[in-house]
Scaffold this active site. Structure first.
Site, mmCIF file in Angstrom:
data_model
loop_
_atom_site.group_PDB
_atom_site.id
_atom_site.type_symbol
_atom_site.label_atom_id
_atom_site.label_comp_id
_atom_site.label_asym_id
_atom_site.label_seq_id
_atom_site.Cartn_x
_atom_site.Cartn_y
_atom_site.Cartn_z
ATOM 1 C CG HIS A 146 -9.605 2.974 33.327
ATOM 2 N ND1 HIS A 146 -8.429 3.270 32.677
ATOM 3 C CD2 HIS A 146 -9.651 1.623 33.422
ATOM 4 C CE1 HIS A 146 -7.787 2.142 32.392
ATOM 5 N NE2 HIS A 146 -8.501 1.140 32.839
ATOM 6 C CD GLU B 25 -10.931 -3.626 38.405
ATOM 7 O OE1 GLU B 25 -11.559 -3.136 39.371
ATOM 8 O OE2 GLU B 25 -9.735 -3.940 38.457
#
Length: 366
Positions: A255, A310
């Site tokens: 991330h 996600e």
């Protein structure tokens, strides 16, 4: 003296906020002095909306009233029903949402923004998505359920059946964990528009436009494709090794902000881990995560690559039978609560945004 340009305003503080803290270095996400993870596991979406909008959790009477307000406001106004029917069939769902929310902006929405307006927009957005989905298939639109809460009603309107409790619970956790995330592109867009003393509908319409961009609201469909390709627990290790040996990226890992574990992914993992016996797809996702983290450490030692939101968003949305084309619209249905909270906060101590730019063009010859 040469003027410094900070592209994308990265690292620039543009506002003070009491709404949320995103601490990427330590993997922490806070909503108004509460851990977002705890809120996702213990509270309904409507409760956390109240927290973001009012600064505290509701008592029993306040929560009952808020849920009733949601039920009253989630029916489509007549002009939106007609609008959904005449919009081009090839119009993307995010564009449909943007257009419909904009069409709500009659003269009743004025500065400063109000909680009642935030409720209207947040409550009706899933109904727009579900109605448009059925119309595109030539099906009858399913009216909102009279008694279901916000998230369960969304699933009901999409599928026409009372959802499984496990599915409502895990999707509720997803909604809570994605409803707010600091000064991201769409939230900043909403605050910039609000800073002009425009109405809340205009601010949210702008935020939806920002969310539509693939660099911001990109759906986790690539994670779904990865899990589909793996197919079973037995194939996981071999498939992952093959990808890593080819130097390919594993979707759903790492991330930009979080340098350690993504707290949103951790919360969804905890939730889905309780449901793996009920859902083979979630069981596969949990197994793939464990194998991927183990092998990433083997192939890329010290990089500390963990699952991001996600990855588990894909697992959750697939588990509740959400079509891939509705991933970003569903994300939008949750994030609208954070947008509206930010718009209202902007109005409390407003100053119009007016950054500078550096002119690199030529000058008149005379």
């Amino acid at each position: 003296m040469e003027q410094m340009i900070i592209k994308g305003l990265e690292g620039i503080t543009v506002a003070a906020t009491n709404i949320s803290l995103v601490d990427g270095d330590h993997g922490r996400l806070v909503y108004r002095a509460y851990w977002a993870k705890d809120l996702a596991l213990q509270h309904d979406f409507e409760e956390v909306c109240y927290l973001l909008w009012h600064g505290r959790l509701p008592n029993e009477i306040e929560l009952k009233k808020l849920k009733n307000d949601f039920r009253e406001q989630r029916r489509l106004p007549a002009h939106l029903v007609e609008l959904l029917k005449i919009l081009p069939e090839n119009m993307p769902m995010m564009s449909v949402i943007r257009t419909c929310i904009s069409a709500m902006g009659d003269g009743s929405y004025q500065w400063p923004p109000k909680v009642e307006e935030a409720i209207k927009i947040t409550a009706v957005l899933p109904t727009i998505i579900a109605a448009r989905s059925h119309l595109l298939k030539g099906e009858n639109v399913i009216d909102p359920h009279e008694t279901l809460d916000h998230v369960a009603n969304f699933l009901y309107m999409l599928n026409g059946e009372i959802p499984l409790g496990a599915h409502s619970k895990v999707l509720n956790a997803y909604f809570v964990l994605t409803m707010e995330h600091g000064m991201n592109a769409s939230t900043f867009s909403s605050r910039v528009i609000a800073s002009t003393e425009s109405d809340i509908v205009s601010a949210i319409t702008g935020a939806i436009g920002a969310m539509k961009g693939p660099l911001h609201g990109g759906a986790p469909s690539e994670v779904t494709a990865m899990l589909d390709e793996i197919g079973s627990k037995e194939n996981a290790e071999g498939w992952i090794r093959e990808q890593l040996e080819k130097g390919k990226k594993l979707m759903g890992f790492g991330h930009r902000i979080y340098k350690t574990r993504d707290p949103r992914a951790e919360a969804l993992k905890e939730m889905t881990s309780q449901l793996t016996k009920e859902d083979p797809w979630l069981d596969l996702a949990v197994h793939v995560e464990a194998e991927a983290i183990r092998l990433l450490e083997e192939y890329k030692p010290g990089r500390k690559l963990y699952t991001n939101v996600e990855f588990y968003a894909a697992a959750v949305l697939r588990a509740v039978n959400m079509p891939a084309e509705l991933f970003t619209p569903t994300f939008t249905s949750s994030r609208v609560a954070g947008w509206t909270a930010n718009v209202m906060e902007q109005s409390l101590d407003n100053r119009i945004y007016r950054p500078s730019s550096l002119y690199n063009g030529g000058m008149p010859k005379d």
